[in-house]
Scaffold this active site. Structure first.
Site, PDB file in Angstrom:
ATOM      1  N   ALA A 366       1.409 -21.837  13.161  1.00 17.59           N
ATOM      2  CA  ALA A 366       1.766 -22.212  12.015  1.00 17.59           C
ATOM      3  C   ALA A 366       1.758 -21.181  10.884  1.00 17.59           C
ATOM      4  O   ALA A 366       1.250 -20.006  11.263  1.00 17.59           O
ATOM      5  CB  ALA A 366       0.408 -23.314  11.167  1.00 17.59           C
ATOM      6  N   GLU A 368       1.299 -20.113   6.769  1.00 18.06           N
ATOM      7  CA  GLU A 368       1.059 -20.463   5.173  1.00 18.06           C
ATOM      8  C   GLU A 368       2.020 -20.029   4.222  1.00 18.06           C
ATOM      9  O   GLU A 368       1.457 -19.690   2.991  1.00 18.06           O
ATOM     10  CB  GLU A 368      -0.237 -20.111   5.049  1.00 18.06           C
ATOM     11  CG  GLU A 368      -0.432 -18.554   4.643  1.00 18.06           C
ATOM     12  CD  GLU A 368      -0.692 -17.482   6.129  1.00 18.06           C
ATOM     13  OE1 GLU A 368      -0.450 -18.206   7.116  1.00 18.06           O
ATOM     14  OE2 GLU A 368      -1.150 -16.526   5.553  1.00 18.06           O
ATOM     15  N   GLU A 402      -4.198 -23.704   7.030  1.00 17.50           N
ATOM     16  CA  GLU A 402      -3.102 -23.208   6.329  1.00 17.50           C
ATOM     17  C   GLU A 402      -3.363 -23.453   4.730  1.00 17.50           C
ATOM     18  O   GLU A 402      -2.915 -22.618   3.923  1.00 17.50           O
ATOM     19  CB  GLU A 402      -1.776 -23.971   6.915  1.00 17.50           C
ATOM     20  CG  GLU A 402      -1.444 -23.620   8.363  1.00 17.50           C
ATOM     21  CD  GLU A 402      -1.672 -22.124   8.476  1.00 17.50           C
ATOM     22  OE1 GLU A 402      -1.304 -21.042   7.688  1.00 17.50           O
ATOM     23  OE2 GLU A 402      -1.941 -21.658   9.690  1.00 17.50           O
ATOM     24  N   GLU A 424      -7.456 -13.925   7.502  1.00 14.34           N
ATOM     25  CA  GLU A 424      -7.477 -14.625   8.605  1.00 14.34           C
ATOM     26  C   GLU A 424      -8.876 -15.147   9.077  1.00 14.34           C
ATOM     27  O   GLU A 424      -9.160 -16.148   9.297  1.00 14.34           O
ATOM     28  CB  GLU A 424      -6.797 -13.900   9.962  1.00 14.34           C
ATOM     29  CG  GLU A 424      -5.368 -13.626   9.758  1.00 14.34           C
ATOM     30  CD  GLU A 424      -4.397 -15.054   9.098  1.00 14.34           C
ATOM     31  OE1 GLU A 424      -5.135 -16.203   9.392  1.00 14.34           O
ATOM     32  OE2 GLU A 424      -3.411 -14.840   8.547  1.00 14.34           O
TER      33      GLU A 424
HETATM   34 ZN   LIG Z   1      -4.193 -17.856   9.014  1.00 16.90          ZN
END
Ligand SMILES: [Zn+2]
Ligand SMILES: *[C@@H]1O[C@H](CO)[C@@H](O)[C@H](O)[C@H]1NC(C)=O
Ligand SMILES: *[C@@H]1O[C@H](CO)[C@@H](O)[C@H](O)[C@H]1NC(C)=O
Ligand SMILES: *[C@@H]1O[C@H](CO)[C@@H](O)[C@H](O)[C@H]1NC(C)=O
Length: 980
Positions: A366, A368, A402, A424
Site C-alpha cells: 500500500a 500513503e 497508511e 516507517e
Molecule cells: Zn509506511
C-alpha cells in the site's frame, strides 16, 4: 509505503505443508541466517495467515562503489557539473505547480505504446542566484518550444528574464537541465513551462497502467506509485521530500471514466481536443506537500462512501468488487481508525477527504498518498467467504498503517530519506494501536512481538546488519533510497519505538509526539526533532529516566544489532553483549558506543512483576536478581525491550520446569520469547542446541498461538536444513507426536471441523495445528485435506473455510498430481477476488511433480499467466518447496539477465528473490554455485539485490558450519524424543 511482503506473509503463512518450508514466506525477508522472514520481504514467516507490512531490502550503510544500475549518461559530463550530483542544488525551491496530465488508455495505433501527455508550469522561488535550473525528470520526452528549447522561462515577479541557451535531459541523475544566459535574481519568482510525453507502461512505477478483465473485456487503469523517486517519471518536478509545494492538478480522460487525485474534485467538464470529446477534471489545490505523496488515477471503478465529521471517506475498486461488498469492511473500520489517530495525535485529520483505492497491479502492499491511498487488492478488499482472518487482520493493519502516515510522514515529513526508518518504524508501530481500536477482541498488539520483534531479530543479529540511522550524504541514488525500505527500517524501527513508548509511558510519548506534529506541520523535520519534543514531555512528567531520551535512543539508533542480556541468578550479575547469530562472524562496522546499549529491563520473579532496572554498562550487580530454592527469574516482560535474554543453567532448568508443570505461570508472550531466545542463543553457540529443543517439549500441552508460532518459526530452520537429510524422519515423528493433541483440541473445539474457533488467535493456531499435523505426516490430517479438495473438484462447491484454504490447498496439491494442479490453476485464473487467487498461487507451488514446477516457473515470467507484481514471490514460493528448490535456482540463474531487465525498474523485490531461492543452501556445492552466480553476473549486476547476494553467501557459509556442528546432536535428540 508498505511492502508487498506483507502480502506474501499472509499467504504463505498459511500453509506449509510437507515439502514446504514456511519460510517460504520468507520472501519477504532478508533473512538472515535466521529463521524467519517480507520486501519485500522479510517477516517472520508466519505460519498463519497473519499479516503485516513491510518491505525489505538491505540497507546501505555505505554507498557501494558500483555504478547505478539504471542508466548511462546522455551527455558526457565531467563530474564537476552540478547535474552529475544526485541531490538538487539549494538555489531554487518550488512554490506551486500547475500540472495537466492526459493518460491514453488505448495504445497508439502506429507504435503500440500506451502513453500519457502533459503540461506543467512550476512557480519557483530563487533563494540563491543561479544561471542553472535543474528539475528532476525521468523517461519523459519533452516537446521543443518556440524558443527552440525543452522549456520556457518567464518571470512572475516582473523584470527581465534570462534566456534558456541550452536544455537537455541527463539520464543518470534524472534531470532536465536548463542553462541560462544570465542569473536568476534572489527572491524573484519564475515560471517554468514544459510540454511532455511519457510512456504509460505496466512497470508499476511513476504514472503507469494496470490491466484487468471485466465481463470478458480488457480494462485499463492509469495510476501512480511515486515513492520514493518516481514522481519525476510523471512530470518534471523537484523530487525531494523537503521540496514541498502546492499542486494544482488537472486530469483529462474519456467521458466514461472517473479521475482521482490527492485533492477534492473542483469541477469536471467536457472538453474537445482534436475533434474528440473528453472530460477535464480539475482538482482543488493540495496542501503544501512532498512530491512522493502525489497520486493520479483514471479508471472506471466504483465506490462506496460515508462521512465522518465532514470528512468524506470513500473506498474505490473494480465495479464487481464494489458490488460484491468487498469494500465494506475497509469503509467500516476507516472512520474509527481515523478518529483514533486524531485523538492520538491530538490533531484533526488534515484533509477534507480520505480516498482509498484497490488496484489490480501494485508493487508494494500500500502507499500513503495524501488523501488518495493506493493498495493491492488483497490489502484492502475483504470478502466474508474468501478472506481468512489473517487477510482481515492484514487489511486492518495496513489501513491503520497508511492512515497513521496521514500525519506522521505526510503532514510532517522527514527531511531526507536517510530518516526513512523513523517514518516507517513509527507507522509500523502505531498501526497496531489503530488496528486494536478497530478490532479490540483480537489482541493484535501482542502480535507485534512475532511480526516485528522476532522477525527483525533474525536479521539484525547478522554482522552485515546496519544501524537504523544513515547519514544523509550516504543516501543519494534512487537504488540507495530503495534499499532503505527494509526490515530494519520497518520492524526494528517499530520495535525500538515501542520500547521507547513503554519506558516513557504512553502519555508522555503521545504528548511529545503531539507537540512535534504541531511544530512541524506542513514542513520537514529530522529524527532528533522528535527526541527533543519527547524530552520536553518527560521534563514535565513524573517519568524518570537514567539519561536523556537522546542518550538512551542513540544507543539503539546509531549502532546496529542488539544485546543479549545475561542474568546470573546465583551472583546477581547482569551483563550485556552484542548478539551475533554467527559467533565467528566479523563485525567490521564500528560503533560509537562499542556495542553497548542502555537497556531497560522489566522482569518477573516466580511470575510476580518486579521493579524495572536499567543496565547502563557492560556488567553490573543487581542483588534483587539473586534467587534461592525454586525461585526463578524471567526478564524482558512481554518482550517490550529490544534484546534477548540468557540465564545461568540453573535458572534455565527452573524455567523449563515451570513450562512443563504449569506453563501459565509464565506470560504467553514470554513463553514465545523463551523458545525464540533459546533457539537463537543455541544458533549463536551461547547455549546448547539440546536446551533449545527442550523448550519445545512442553508444547504437547500448549494451546496458545504465540508460543506455537514462535516454535514453528524456529523449526522452519530445521526443516530447511534437514528436509533433505536423515534427520527429517525422526524430526517428523517427534513433531507429529507434539502436534497431535493440538490437532485433536481443534477437532473437538470445531465439532469435527464444522465450526470456526471464536478467538482470532485460536483461528490462527488452528491453521498451525493443521499445517504442522499435515506437514509432519499425520494421516488423518492429510486425508481431511484431500477429502475437502476432492469434494470441491467433484461438486464445484468449495467446502473449505477461508482460514484453512492455503494450508488445505497446498496439502491437497502436494498429495495430488496434474489433475489437482490443473484444477487449481483454472480456479486461480478465474478467481474474481485477489485474496483467493493468492492462496491458489501459493498452493500451486506445493506440487511434488518437477515438470509442473518447471512449467509454473515459466509462467512466472509471462505476465498473462502471473502478474508482474507476483512474479518474484511465486518463484520464491516454488523455491520453498524442497523439490522446487533446485529448479527455481536453475531458473533464476539461467534467466537472470532477462529477469533483471524486465523486472528491474522500480521494483523492490530482488533481495527477496535472491534470499528466497538460496534460503536452503547449506552445502559446499551450493556455495560454489552461488559464488559463480555472483561472478557470472557481475556485469549485469544485482540492483537492489546486491547486498542480498553477499548475505546469501554469508548465510550459506553459516549454514554449512551449523549443520556440521549440530547434525549429530539434533539427530540424537530427535531419536531419543521420538522413541519416548
Ligand atoms: Zn509506511
Ligand atoms: C501515434 O504515434 C505516431 C508516431 O509517434 C504519431 O505520429 C501519432 O500522432 C500518434 N497517434 C496519436 C493518436 O497520438
Ligand atoms: C496555476 O493555477 C492557478 C489557479 O488557476 C493560478 O492562480 C496560478 O497563477 C497558476 N500558476 C501558474 C504558475 O501558472
Ligand atoms: C521518447 O523518445 C524515444 C526516443 O525517440 C522513443 O523511443 C520513445 O518511444 C519516446 N517515448 C514516448 C512515450 O513517446
Amino acid at each position: 509505503m508498505l511492502s508487498h511482503c506483507s502480502a506474501l506473509r499472509q499467504v504463505d503463512s498459511m500453509g506449509k505443508v510437507f515439502y514446504l518450508s514456511k519460510t517460504t514466506v520468507v520472501v519477504c525477508s532478508i533473512l538472515g541466517i535466521g529463521a524467519a522472514c517480507t520486501i519485500i520481504a522479510l517477516s517472520v514467516v508466519y505460519s498463519q495467515e497473519k499479516a503485516k507490512n513491510n518491505e525489505s531490502l538491505p540497507p546501505t550503510e555505505k554507498p557501494t562503489t558500483k555504478p547505478p544500475v539504471t542508466s548511462s549518461p546522455v551527455t558526457t559530463p565531467s563530474s564537476d557539473n552540478p547535474w552529475d550530483q544526485y541531490r538538487l542544488p539549494k538555489s531554487l525551491v518550488p512554490d506551486h505547480y500547475n500540472v495537466t496530465l492526459r493518460p491514453w488508455l488505448t495504445p497508439n495505433e502506429t507504435t503500440g505504446l500506451y502513453i500519457f501527455t502533459g503540461q506543467s508550469t512550476v512557480e519557483i522561488v530563487c533563494v540563491e542566484e543561479t544561471d542553472l535550473i535543474l528539475i528532476h525528470s525521468n523517461k519523459l520526452n519533452f516537446t521543443k518550444q518556440a524558443n527552440g528549447q525543452y522549456a520556457t522561462l518567464k518571470s512572475a515577479s516582473g523584470g527581465t528574464v534570462p534566456s534558456i541557451i541550452e536544455s537537455f535531459p541527463v539520464t543518470k541523475t534524472q534531470y532536465l537541465v536548463l542553462r541560462l544566459n544570465g542569473k536568476l535574481v534572489k527572491d524573484h519568482r519564475y515560471h517554468v513551462f514544459t510540454d511532455f510525453t511519457g510512456e504509460l507502461a505496466d512497470d508499476l512505477g511513476g504514472f503507469y497502467r494496470s490491466e484487468y478483465m471485466e465481463d470478458g473485456k480488457k480494462k485499463v487503469v492509469a495510476t501512480t506509485q511515486m515513492q520514493p523517486t518516481d514522481a519525476r517519471k510523471a512530470f518534471p518536478c523537484f523530487d525531494e521530500p523537503a521540496m514541498k509545494a502546492i499542486f494544482h492538478i488537472t486530469l483529462i480522460h474519456d467521458t466514461d471514466k472517473i479521475a482521482l487525485s490527492n485533492g477534492e474534485e473542483k469541477e469536471s467538464s467536457p472538453i474537445t481536443i482534436d475533434g474528440k470529446t473528453l472530460q477535464q477534471t480539475v482538482f482543488k489545490p493540495t496542501e503544501k506537500m512532498s512530491t512522493y505523496l502525489l497520486a493520479f488515477i483514471v479508471s472506471d471503478f466504483g465506490y462506496i462512501n460515508s462521512t465522518l465529521d465532514g470528512v468524506l471517506i470513500r473506498i474505490f475498486a473494480r465495479k464487481p468488487a464494489i458490488v460484491a461488498g468487498q469494500g465494506e469492511y475497509a469503509l467500516n473500520i476507516t472512520g474509527p481508525i481515523l478518529k483514533f489517530f486524531e485523538d492520538y495525535y491530538n490533531s484533526t485529520y488534515p484533509l477534507p477527504k480520505s480516498d482509498q483505492i484497490a488496484l489490480p497491479d501494485f508493487n508494494a502492499g500500500a502507499m500513503e498518498n495524501w488523501g488518495l491511498i493506493t493498495y493491492r487488492e488483497t490489502a484492502l478488499l475483504y470478502d466474508e467467504d474468501f478472506s481468512s482472518n489473517s487477510n482481515k487482520e492484514r487489511i486492518a493493519s495496513i489501513i491503520s498503517h497508511e492512515l497513521a502516515h496521514m500525519w506522521f510522514g505526510n503532514l510532517v515529513t522527514l527531511r531526507w530519506w536517510n530518516d526513512l526508518w523513523l517514518n516507517e518504524g513509527f507507522a509500523s508501530y502505531v498501526e497496531y494501536l489503530g488496528a486494536d481500536k478497530a478490532e479490540p477482541e483480537w489482541n493484535v498488539k501482542d502480535l507485534m512481538v512475532l511480526n516485528d520483534v522476532h522477525r527483525v531479530f533474525a536479521i539484525d543479529a547478522l554482522a552485515s546488519s546496519h544501524p537504523l540511522s544513515s547519514k544523509e550524504e550516504d543516501i543519494q541514488r534512487p537504488e540507495q533510497i530503495s534499499e532503505l525500505f527494509d526490515a530494519i527500517s520497518y520492524s526494528k524501527g517499530a520495535s525500538v519505538l515501542r520500547m521507547l513508548s513503554d519506558f516513557l509511558t504512553e502519555d508522555v510519548f503521545k504528548r511529545g509526539l503531539q507537540t512535534y506534529l504541531d511544530e512541524f506541520e506542513f514542513g520537514n523535520a529530522i529524527y532528533t526533532d522528535l527526541w527533543d519534543h519527547l524530552q520536553t514531555a518527560v521534563t514535565g512528567s513524573s517519568t524518570s529516566l537514567p539519561k536523556t531520551v537522546h542518550e538512551i535512543m542513540n544507543t539503539w539508533v546509531l549502532q546496529m544489532g542488539y544485546p543479549v542480556v545475561t542474568i546470573n541468578t546465583t551472583t546477581g550479575s547482569v551483563t550485556q553483549e552484542h548478539f551475533l547469530l554467527d559467533p565467528d562472524s566479523e563485525v567490521t562496522t564500528e560503533s560509537p558506543f562499542n556495542y553497548e546499549w542502555i537497556v531497560p529491563i522489566k522482569w518477573l520473579k516466580n511470575g510476580d512483576i518486579q521493579d524495572p532496572i536499567w543496565l547502563q554498562v557492560k556488567s553490573a550487580l543487581f542483588n534483587e536478581m539473586k534467587t534461592t530454592g525454586t525461585d526463578w527469574v524471567l526478564a524482558n516482560q512481554d518482550v517490550v525491550g529490544y534484546y534477548r535474554v540468557n540465564y545461568d543453567q540453573a535458572n534455565w532448568e527452573k524455567l523449563l520446569n515451570a513450562l512443563s508443570t504449569n506453563h501459565e505461570v509464565i506470560p504467553v508472550i514470554n513463553r514465545a520469547q523463551l523458545i525464540d531466545d533459546a533457539f537463537n542463543l543455541a544458533r549463536a553457540k551461547i547455549i546448547l542446541t539440546e536446551l533449545a529443543l527442550n523448550t519445545t517439549k512442553y508444547l504437547i500441552s500448549e494451546r496458545d498461538y504465540m508460543p506455537w508460532e514462535s516454535a514453528l518459526d524456529n523449526l522452519d530452520f530445521f526443516y530447511l536444513m534437514f528436509d533433505r537429510s536423515e534427520v527429517y524422519g525422526v524430526m517428523q515423528a517427534y513433531l507429529k507426536n507434539q502436534v497431535t493433541p493440538l490437532f485433536e483440541h481443534y477437532k473437538t473445539m470445531t465439532g469435527n471441523w464444522t465450526d470456526v474457533p471464536k478467538g482470532h488467535l485460536d483461528q490462527y493456531n488452528q491453521v498451525n495445528a493443521i499445517n504442522l499435523a499435515c506437514r509432519s505426516g499425520l494421516e488423518e490430517c492429510q486425508n481431511l485435506a484431500k477429502m475437502w479438495f476432492n469434494q470441491w473438484m467433484t461438486t464445484g462447491v468449495n467446502p473449505i473455510h477461508a482460514n484453512l484454504r492455503s494450508t488445505v490447498y497446498c496439502n491437497a496439491i502436494a498429495a495430488g498430481g496434474a489433475e489437482e494442479w490443473e484444477f487449481a490453476w483454472t480456479q486461480f485464473k478465474n478467481a474474481s477476488i485477489a485474496i483467493e487467487a493468492d492462496k491458489l498461487r501459493y498452493a500451486l507451488s506445493c506440487t511434488t511433480q518437477p515438470w509442473l514446477l518447471n512449467r509454473y516457473l515459466e509462467y512466472t515470467l509471462d505476465a498473462d499467466m502471473v502478474r508482474k507484481q507476483d512474479a518474484t514471490s511465486t518463484i520464491v514460493y516454488i523455491a520453498g518447496n524442497v523439490i522446487g528448490q533446485s529448479l527455481a535456482w536453475d531458473f533464476v540463474r539461467d534467466r537472470w539477465n532477462y529477469i533483471f531487465t524486465q523486472y528491474g525498474g522500480g521494483s523492490f523485490s530482488f533481495s527477496n528473490l535472491i534470499n528466497g531461492v538460496t534460503e536452503r543452501f547449506s552445502t559446499d556445492f551450493e556455495l560454489q554455485q552461488l559464488k559463480q552466480f555472483k561472478e557470472d553476473n557481475a556485469e549485469t549486476g544485482f540492483g537492489s539485490g546486491t547486498l542480498a547476494v553477499d548475505q546469501s553467501i554469508e548465510r550459506t557459509i553459516a549454514n554449512i558450519k551449523w549443520i556440521s556442528e549440530n547434525k549429530q546432536t539434533v539427530l540424537n535428540w530427535f531419536k531419543t524424543e521420538a522413541a519416548l
